[in-house]
Motif scaffolding. Structure first.
Motif, PDB file in Angstrom:
ATOM      1  N   ALA A  19       1.084  -0.628   0.022  1.00 44.14           N
ATOM      2  CA  ALA A  19      -0.439   0.001  -0.428  1.00 44.14           C
ATOM      3  C   ALA A  19       1.085   1.501   0.082  1.00 44.14           C
ATOM      4  O   ALA A  19       0.252   2.237  -0.573  1.00 44.14           O
ATOM      5  N   ARG A  20       1.580   1.067   0.817  1.00 42.42           N
ATOM      6  CA  ARG A  20       2.936   2.277   1.005  1.00 42.42           C
ATOM      7  C   ARG A  20       3.602   2.328  -0.652  1.00 42.42           C
ATOM      8  O   ARG A  20       4.069   3.578  -1.484  1.00 42.42           O
ATOM      9  N   ALA A  21       3.853   1.392  -1.223  1.00 40.25           N
ATOM     10  CA  ALA A  21       4.540   1.293  -2.569  1.00 40.25           C
ATOM     11  C   ALA A  21       3.774   2.237  -3.428  1.00 40.25           C
ATOM     12  O   ALA A  21       3.970   2.946  -5.247  1.00 40.25           O
ATOM     13  N   ALA A  22       2.186   1.557  -3.562  1.00 38.52           N
ATOM     14  CA  ALA A  22       0.867   1.902  -4.868  1.00 38.52           C
ATOM     15  C   ALA A  22       1.355   3.596  -4.202  1.00 38.52           C
ATOM     16  O   ALA A  22       0.806   4.158  -5.117  1.00 38.52           O
ATOM     17  N   ARG A  23       0.739   4.331  -2.780  1.00 39.29           N
ATOM     18  CA  ARG A  23       0.748   5.515  -2.460  1.00 39.29           C
ATOM     19  C   ARG A  23       2.264   6.204  -3.333  1.00 39.29           C
ATOM     20  O   ARG A  23       2.539   7.117  -4.307  1.00 39.29           O
ATOM     21  N   SER A  24       3.355   5.749  -3.618  1.00 37.84           N
ATOM     22  CA  SER A  24       4.538   6.329  -3.821  1.00 37.84           C
ATOM     23  C   SER A  24       5.037   6.408  -5.377  1.00 37.84           C
ATOM     24  O   SER A  24       5.733   7.181  -5.870  1.00 37.84           O
ATOM     25  N   GLY A  25       3.882   5.577  -5.757  1.00 35.68           N
ATOM     26  CA  GLY A  25       4.113   5.207  -7.533  1.00 35.68           C
ATOM     27  C   GLY A  25       4.971   4.035  -7.709  1.00 35.68           C
ATOM     28  O   GLY A  25       5.279   4.288  -9.203  1.00 35.68           O
ATOM     29  N   ARG A  26       5.241   2.876  -7.410  1.00 34.12           N
ATOM     30  CA  ARG A  26       5.955   2.248  -7.370  1.00 34.12           C
ATOM     31  C   ARG A  26       5.610   0.873  -7.647  1.00 34.12           C
ATOM     32  O   ARG A  26       4.722   0.666  -7.344  1.00 34.12           O
TER      33      ARG A  26
END
Length: 442
Positions: A19-26
């Protein structure tokens, strides 16, 4: 195109990292050997009643900031019902009933006043508990290297205060007895949850749906971010070159090229994946504490509380599922009463037969609630999560690594790592976020 990050493990730690990666566009590839996401905190349809139940009843709290951030990304945070203020019922086998009600004042002041008004304890006990809570909030206590019992005894808490207040808190949040659990984690729970800076931190949040419904939308979040989710897929090994992970080898023989890896798997699984020289020493030292969950269906709904701590019984907590979630009308008509009982640090109970466990919990409920005498038990099941959480003693707490990197671009995550929190859903989620930030930069 930039190579993806691979996250091994789709429990709450791995999902929080995704989820953190998705928020960062990774872009990530999320891999799990099970056919579902959620790990040890998931839901399923019970065979006889068809009702959705969790593999263990969970309470969340307002201080679960990383869990709430993850559910915001999933879009499922509105499925949590939040208390207006902390309220916990206590019921004992002698027929006594008390309520910790923090609604009189906001935040920590309300919790302190609720303690001072709590029945079933002497004035001296209540003053002692409130005084210690304020000392914890100010950081004026010494907890390093001590068990909860050693700490509470040092702080002159009476045996009755320990049994009727502190032990239910320790069992529910640390899943260990007061004689084993690290006092530093009780300190963290009190500071962050019950005596937190925000009035919302101490409130309880109850999922109105199954736990899987909270986290399964993250699969679509990963896909919509250009990533991939591979379930029923195990990782055989890491492909290492010049001290860097350049890929992960799957059990079907394929290799996924990657920029980095987050290993969000339990210590016993980690020991099968990495060379022993790259596994933190704590992984071989950890023992596990079981949780036994018992779901009981009755011909009437007579429990007056949403949830309550039970005192003087083997059953520690009871949840009235009819007051928490929503079920099909026909199921409610067929099974009017539905209770979930939990027993933490349940080493002895986990060795008993399911029939004996059901009988024990049913007897405990009837001792605590006279109204239960008019009901008949229709159905029950037992779920034994034998490795529910690591048992975090003072010795294990001292060994937990804050950030562990077996290789330069491989970071470990999980509720067993050094988050400063117990092995809760929030501890798992925080570990996933910390691992992601350590890997790619905050």
């Amino acid at each position: 195109m930039t190579l993806p990050l691979v996250i091994i493990g789709a429990g709450w730690a791995g999902l929080a990292a995704a989820a953190r990666a998705a928020r960062s566009g990774r872009r990530v590839v999320l891999v799990d050997e099970h056919p579902y996401v959620g790990g040890r905190a998931r839901s399923f349809a019970e065979a006889t009643t068809g009702e959705i139940i969790d593999n263990g009843q969970h309470l969340l709290m307002g201080c679960y900031h990383e869990v709430l951030a993850m559910l915001d990304v999933a879009g499922t945070a509105p499925l949590l019902r939040r208390q207006k203020a902390l309220q916990v019922h206590f019921a004992d086998a002698a027929g006594g009933h008390a309520v910790l009600d923090a609604s009189m004042l906001p935040g920590a002041a309300g919790v302190a006043l609720g303690i001072l008004r709590l029945g079933g304890l002497s004035i001296a006990d209540r003053l002692g508990i409130a005084r210690l809570a304020w000392r914890i909030q100010r950081g004026a206590v010494a907890v390093a290297g001590k068990t909860c019992h050693e700490f509470l005894t040092q702080e002159r808490q009476s045996q009755r205060a320990i049994e009727r207040f502190w032990e239910p808190v320790v069992l529910a949040t640390l899943n260990a007895s007061v004689h084993e659990a690290a006092a530093s984690l009780l300190d963290a729970v009190m500071r962050l949850a019950f005596m937190g800076s925000s009035p919302q931190d101490s409130t309880m949040l109850l999922p109105e749906c199954g736990l899987s419904d909270l986290v399964e939308p993250l699969v679509d979040v990963v896909h919509n971010s250009g990533g991939t989710v591979l379930l029923s897929t195990s990782v055989q090994s890491l492909a290492i070159e010049n001290g860097l992970a350049i890929g992960v080898r799957l059990s079907d023989g394929t290799t996924i090229a990657c920029d980095g890896v987050i290993c969000a798997i339990p210590p016993y699984a980690l020991q099968r994946l990495l060379p022993s020289t790259h596994v933190p020493a704590v992984c071989s030292a950890i023992t596990y504490s079981p949780i036994v969950s018992v779901y009981l269906w009755y011909d009437a709904d007579v429990v007056p509380w949403t949830f309550a701590a039970l005192l003087g019984t083997q059953t520690q907590w009871v949840f009235n599922r009819r007051r928490i979630g929503k079920s099909a009308d026909q199921v409610v008509r067929d099974y009017p009463g539905h209770l979930a009982c939990t027993v933490s640090a349940a080493d002895a109970l986990a060795k008993q037969t399911a029939a004996d466990v059901i009988a024990q919990c049913d007897a405990d409920l009837r001792r605590v609630l006279p109204s239960m005498q008019r009901t008949s038990l229709m159905h029950g099941i037992v779920i034994k999560e034998r490795r529910a959480t690591p048992c975090i003693t003072p010795q294990i707490e001292a060994m937990r690594p804050a950030i562990a990197r077996p290789y330069a671009n491989v970071v470990l995550a999980g509720d067993w790592t050094g988050t400063g929190l117990p092995a809760t859903l929030e501890g798992a989620a925080r570990s996933g976020v910390l691992a992601y930030e350590a890997l790619v930069g905050a």
